[in-house]
Design an enzyme around this catalytic site. Structure first.
Site, PDB file in Angstrom:
ATOM      1  N   SER A 160     -10.123   5.244  -5.348  1.00 31.57           N
ATOM      2  CA  SER A 160     -11.116   6.377  -5.558  1.00 31.57           C
ATOM      3  C   SER A 160     -10.585   7.504  -6.744  1.00 31.57           C
ATOM      4  O   SER A 160     -11.440   8.003  -7.440  1.00 31.57           O
ATOM      5  CB  SER A 160     -11.478   7.102  -4.463  1.00 31.57           C
ATOM      6  N   LYS A 180      -2.073  -1.690  -3.611  1.00 33.67           N
ATOM      7  CA  LYS A 180      -3.010  -0.389  -3.706  1.00 33.67           C
ATOM      8  C   LYS A 180      -1.999   0.918  -3.938  1.00 33.67           C
ATOM      9  O   LYS A 180      -1.110   1.044  -3.202  1.00 33.67           O
ATOM     10  CB  LYS A 180      -3.896  -0.297  -2.498  1.00 33.67           C
ATOM     11  N   LYS A 218       0.701  -1.218  -0.134  1.00 28.71           N
ATOM     12  CA  LYS A 218       0.054  -0.062   0.167  1.00 28.71           C
ATOM     13  C   LYS A 218       0.930   1.110   0.084  1.00 28.71           C
ATOM     14  O   LYS A 218       1.996   1.484   0.821  1.00 28.71           O
ATOM     15  CB  LYS A 218      -0.869   0.074   1.180  1.00 28.71           C
TER      16      LYS A 218
END
Length: 463
Positions: A411, A385, A332
């Site tokens: 997003s 991510k 991440k």
């Protein structure tokens, strides 16, 4: 009636029953043709009566096994209908001019060497001005396998399916669904009604996996994030509601403190601004157990604290949740693509950034360190991510681990595609599907995407 006199009483009853049955059939047939308005004549003939030797040598009167023969003679004014032929295939029959020859005559002509003329072959020509050249002597021409839709479909290496999607859903305590300004088409869903409705619609197009993110009231946030493991909190309540309504779905949860922290960080913040690792892991273990107790199928630590996968595995096993999986956010990155998400959860850090625990976007090999650690600690799924800007990292994990690989189309990726579509700068649907296909091609087995329901609708042929 003569038959009734000649045979015993028991046989007379059988004969009488048969005669009455045939009379009823005759009456029904007459009525049917009367209602159809057809002036028809009906001839009805019984089969010849025979003797059947029955059990214990008893003799019975029998009729011919088949039903009575019925012949209809339609009046001249009734228009004859064309005969209909039913085939196993739904394909339309190709119209071919018939020669009028029988099969035997066609075979005889073929044996004699008299073959019918095939359609003429026409080679399409290039436009005016096309140069006349000697073709290249190529043994391999990859375009051969791309020359038609059927061939392209046959040789397609990467296949997308709704089963590959995990649908992130934002929930809040309110009754009404509220739109998220930075994420067109996404809402904070009311956990009692809107959440159930969205899951129902997603399941209708084949999406059966969901990950939940809570918008927690500010009054419930604290520096230590204790609301994260409240068994009656928003996430546990929503899990129980969903599992009661749709027991077959897969529910992923987010294990991190940022939605519950008054500081907006994924861990407990020391007074000098340092994110405390081991103390945070202690809280995360209680959060994961609370989610498992509510019915979560997969808990997903997204905090990037060291050692949290092993600690969570031990905590789950100690409470008897051996079947609850762990999807670790293995790689991440401290990305600028998370902005709209933080607006959705109102979880922006109160100060500083997350670079001391999330990975540097410039680093590639570091992902292998995280991969080895998470595998050793008992992770069941490894996640990267963001997704699209980090496809090389997705491939890196795919090539170095046998575990399932997940990728999160975050997003910012979602909002950029949506904005480009609204401004007519791109074809939103085509870019959406291409981006998901690329993530799958890079090696992701599952994709967390806000496009899940929309993309699944496209795959199902719906719009």
């Amino acid at each position: 009636m003569l038959l009734l006199i000649l045979f015993p009483f028991k046989d007379k009853a059988i004969i009488l029953f048969l005669l009455l049955s045939q009379s009823i059939v005759l009456i029904l047939l007459l009525q049917l043709h009367h209602h159809q308005g057809m002036a028809s004549t009906i001839s009805y003939s019984l089969g010849s009566v025979g003797l059947v030797r029955g059990i214990e040598d008893q003799r019975y009167i029998g009729l011919r096994p088949l039903a009575a023969q019925v012949h209809f003679h339609a009046a001249p004014f009734v228009k004859a209908q064309r005969s209909m032929h039913v085939k196993a295939s739904n394909e339309q029959e190709t119209k071919v001019k018939s020669s009028g020859l029988s099969i035997e005559e066609c075979e005889a002509a073929a044996v004699a060497g008299k073959f019918p003329d095939p359609p003429p072959f026409v080679r399409p020509s290039g436009p005016k001005g096309t140069p006349v050249i000697t073709p290249q002597e190529l043994t391999k021409r990859p375009r051969r396998n791309r020359k038609s839709p059927a061939l392209r479909a046959a040789f397609q290496e990467t296949i997308l399916s709704p089963a590959n999607f995990v649908y992130p859903l934002f929930i809040h305590e309110g009754e009404e669904d509220t739109p998220i300004g930075a994420m067109p088409g996404c809402f904070r869903l009311g956990w009692r009604h809107g959440l159930l409705d969205e899951v129902y619609k997603a399941r209708d197009v084949g999406v059966n996996s969901f990950v939940l993110f809570p918008k927690v009231p500010d009054a419930l946030k604290s520096a230590s994030g204790d609301e994260a493991y409240n068994d009656n909190g928003l996430i546990p309540r929503s899990i129980r509601l969903l599992k009661d309504k749709y027991p077959d779905i897969v529910i992923y949860t987010d294990v991190a403190l940022d939605p519950y922290s008054s500081d907006g960080h994924d861990g407990i913040v020391r007074e000098d601004g340092v994110i405390m690792n081991d103390e945070t892991v202690h809280q995360l273990c209680k959060q994961a157990v609370s989610q498992a107790r509510a019915g979560a199928d997969v808990v997903s630590p997204s905090d990037m604290m060291d050692g949290r996968v092993g600690a969570i595995r031990a905590a789950l096993d100690a409470e008897g949740f051996h079947d609850v999986s762990i999807m670790s956010y293995t790689a991440k990155y401290a990305s600028a693509f998370y902005g709209p998400f933080r607006e959705a959860l109102d979880s922006n850090p109160r100060f500083g950034d997350k670079k001391t625990y999330q990975m540097n976007p410039a680093n590639y090999r570091e992902a292998l360190i995280e991969t080895e650690a998470d595998e050793a600690e008992g992770a069941d799924i490894l996640l990267v991510k963001p997704a699209l800007p980090y496809l090389d990292v997705v491939r890196l994990l795919r090539d170095n681990s046998a575990l399932p690989i997940a990728a999160y189309q975050v997003s910012g990726e979602y909002s950029m595609i949506k904005a480009g579509g609204v401004l007519k700068m791109i074809d939103e649907e085509k870019v959406m599907m291409e981006s998901l296909l690329c993530i799958k091609r890079a090696g992701a087995d599952i994709i967390l995407t806000y496009f899940a329901r929309q993309a699944a609708g496209v795959l199902c042929g719906m719009r």
